[in-house]
Scaffold this active site. Structure first.
Site, PDB file in Angstrom:
ATOM      1  N   ASP A 256       0.830  -1.199   0.000  1.00 58.26           N
ATOM      2  CA  ASP A 256       0.000   0.000   0.000  1.00 58.26           C
ATOM      3  C   ASP A 256       0.864   1.249   0.000  1.00 58.26           C
ATOM      4  O   ASP A 256       2.043   1.222   0.350  1.00 58.26           O
ATOM      5  CB  ASP A 256      -0.879   0.030   1.254  1.00 58.26           C
ATOM      6  CG  ASP A 256      -1.999  -0.990   1.206  1.00 58.26           C
ATOM      7  OD1 ASP A 256      -2.249  -1.531   0.117  1.00 58.26           O
ATOM      8  OD2 ASP A 256      -2.616  -1.231   2.258  1.00 58.26           O
ATOM      9  N   LYS A 278      -3.836   3.412  -3.070  1.00 65.49           N
ATOM     10  CA  LYS A 278      -4.577   4.523  -3.647  1.00 65.49           C
ATOM     11  C   LYS A 278      -3.752   5.799  -3.585  1.00 65.49           C
ATOM     12  O   LYS A 278      -2.972   6.020  -2.669  1.00 65.49           O
ATOM     13  CB  LYS A 278      -5.886   4.729  -2.902  1.00 65.49           C
ATOM     14  CG  LYS A 278      -6.826   3.538  -2.985  1.00 65.49           C
ATOM     15  CD  LYS A 278      -8.065   3.762  -2.155  1.00 65.49           C
ATOM     16  CE  LYS A 278      -8.991   2.558  -2.226  1.00 65.49           C
ATOM     17  NZ  LYS A 278     -10.194   2.739  -1.388  1.00 65.49           N
ATOM     18  N   MET A 391      -9.352   7.528   8.423  1.00 66.77           N
ATOM     19  CA  MET A 391      -9.607   8.091   7.084  1.00 66.77           C
ATOM     20  C   MET A 391     -10.710   9.139   7.113  1.00 66.77           C
ATOM     21  O   MET A 391     -11.571   9.190   6.230  1.00 66.77           O
ATOM     22  CB  MET A 391      -9.956   6.966   6.097  1.00 66.77           C
ATOM     23  CG  MET A 391      -8.840   5.951   5.930  1.00 66.77           C
ATOM     24  SD  MET A 391      -9.292   4.478   4.987  1.00 66.77           S
ATOM     25  CE  MET A 391     -10.200   3.522   6.217  1.00 66.77           C
TER      26      MET A 391
END
Length: 482
Positions: A256, A278, A391
């Site tokens: 990640d 991402k 998040m």
């Protein structure tokens, strides 16, 4: 023949002391440590000293050791195989060494390499497997450091593997009488699934794998495996030992964006690294793409590490990945990591629970509006609990509005921990009513963890890592910005 320049002059060997008498001269803590190691090896231990510390006295009372009382007498060395001088008195220790030399008894003098006839190495033990490290007595701290390094790299399951091979040694030699045959057998065994099965405590299947190899059955076409590894929050010192071992064994690492460069530097140097995380403003690799990469490399016989920031099973989609691997017949393991809530709070000086302020902890994810729509806000807004919101930077407006609307006091402290545990860590603190204003004023960005609850107020008084928390002087900050 002259001695090679690189030689320490010591001949390494492992000694069977079971049932043999070993003398320890000294009655303090060092002598007790030496006696304990000897007892664990099965030796008959005799301790001689004017006085014994409480631990040695207790062992004597229990019959675990025999004792001599008083100053050292060379007669104590009669009928012993080895001796250790650990009195803390250099002259007394050397007297033991001299008496041992006369009687041809091997004597080790603690912290005196020149007076010692043998040295006790730094040891790593994995069941019957032992690794000894010696610097010839000249650099014991270096030997200790190497031992610590190897302790971190060698999995505890090596003990079970060594026990299995010891137990089956006769059968292996009978099945493969020639050394070349045995070498090929061990190559297949160590490269196959058996070590991993032992690491997973699947002893019955490990034995079945061994029996198949012993009978000469060829293993099926090589299929690799996947290990889900929690990389922790970023500080490489928080990576677990098992996670480090997995990185050092990996052929391919799918990582990640939140897996820090410092953690990746610990991995095997020639492993293929593929970023699948991402990025701001878009996606890197879809979850289906990650599944496809795991399957592709595992079916090619590779050892794959799926490296995730934090913990794979805390908002990490680790469960989905295991379901996929199971459905496609790929062997897998999971190595937990320190999740952001634990690490960010600890590095910000915030106790997530506290008997006076918070008896429960709630972990919440808030990366999309639809993740907030299903939240039980009334439950989250209760007092005496800590909220750790993952998040949530993009959703601070909704979080602030909903918590206050459902009963959480506007004066509830919050802490926004940005890049927790990393060198660039920042902590923004304030009251819940100021959350959005503070975050905007200090330009808070992901990755950041939001902590809401009375315990967040400890950030200002208990901080220990990085700079002092921001936000207490918000009015001054806003005035200067204007």
């Amino acid at each position: 023949m002259p001695e090679p320049a690189s030689s320490s002059g010591l001949y390494p060997l492992f000694v069977d002391l079971r049932g043999r008498t070993v003398l320890v001269v000294g009655g303090g803590a060092v002598a007790r440590r030496k006696a304990l190691a000897l007892l664990e090896s099965g030796a008959r231990v005799v301790v001689g000293a004017p006085q014994l510390d409480p631990g040695l006295m207790a062992w004597a009372a229990e019959g675990r050791i025999d004792t001599y009382s008083g100053a050292f007498d060379p007669a104590w060395l009669d009928d012993v195989w080895l001796a250790i001088a650990a009195t803390g008195d250099a002259a007394a220790n050397r007297a033991v060494a001299a008496a041992g030399e006369t009687r041809r008894v091997w004597v080790n003098v603690v912290d005196d390499a020149a007076a010692s006839a043998f040295h006790v190495p730094a040891r790593i033990e994995r069941g019957p497997l032992q690794i000894a490290i010696s610097s010839g007595g000249g650099a014991p701290m270096l030997a200790r450091r190497l031992r610590e390094t190897l302790e971190a790299q060698l999995d505890s399951s090596l003990g079970a593997l060594a026990e299995l091979l010891t137990r089956e040694r006769a059968r292996i030699r009978k099945a493969f009488p020639e050394i070349a045959q045995r070498r090929r057998f061990f190559d297949r065994l160590l490269a196959g699934p058996l070590p991993q099965l032992l690491r997973q405590q699947r002893t019955r299947r490990a034995q079945q794998a061994f029996e198949a190899l012993l009978s000469g059955d060829r293993p099926p076409r090589s299929v690799g495996s996947v290990v889900l590894v929690g990389a922790g929050p970023g500080d490489p010192g928080l990576l677990t030992l098992r996670g480090l071992r997995a990185l050092n064994e990996a052929d391919v690492i799918l990582h990640d964006r939140l897996a820090s460069d410092d953690v990746l530097r610990l991995a095997r140097r020639d492993a293929e690294r593929i970023e699948v995380g991402k990025r701001a403003g878009g996606h890197g690799v879809t979850q289906q793409g990650i599944h496809a990469l795991m399957l592709e490399h595992a079916r090619a016989g590779k050892r794959v590490v799926r490296l995730k920031g934090g913990d794979p099973f805390v908002f990490g989609r680790g469960g989905e990945e295991l379901e996929f691997l199971r459905d496609h017949g790929i062997a897998y393991e999971v190595v937990p990591g320190i999740t952001a809530a634990l690490a960010c709070a600890a590095y910000a000086g915030i106790p997530l629970t506290h008997r006076d302020h918070a008896q429960s902890l709630r972990l919440v994810t808030a990366h999309r509006q639809d993740s907030l729509d299903a939240v039980d806000w009334r439950s989250l807004a209760q007092d005496k609990q800590t909220l750790a919101v993952y998040m949530g930077v993009a959703m601070l407006d909704a979080l602030q509005t909903q918590l206050i609307a459902h009963g959480r006091s506007p004066d509830t402290p919050f802490a926004l921990v940005e890049n927790g545990s990393r060198a660039e860590q920042r902590v923004v603190v304030g009251k819940l009513s100021e959350l959005v204003e503070c975050a905007r004023a200090h330009e808070a960005r992901s990755p950041a963890l939001l902590i809401v609850g009375e315990v967040a107020g400890f950030a200002e008084e208990l901080h220990w890592f990085g700079e002092k928390p921001l936000g207490a002087g918000l009015a001054d900050h806003m005035e200067k910005a204007a």
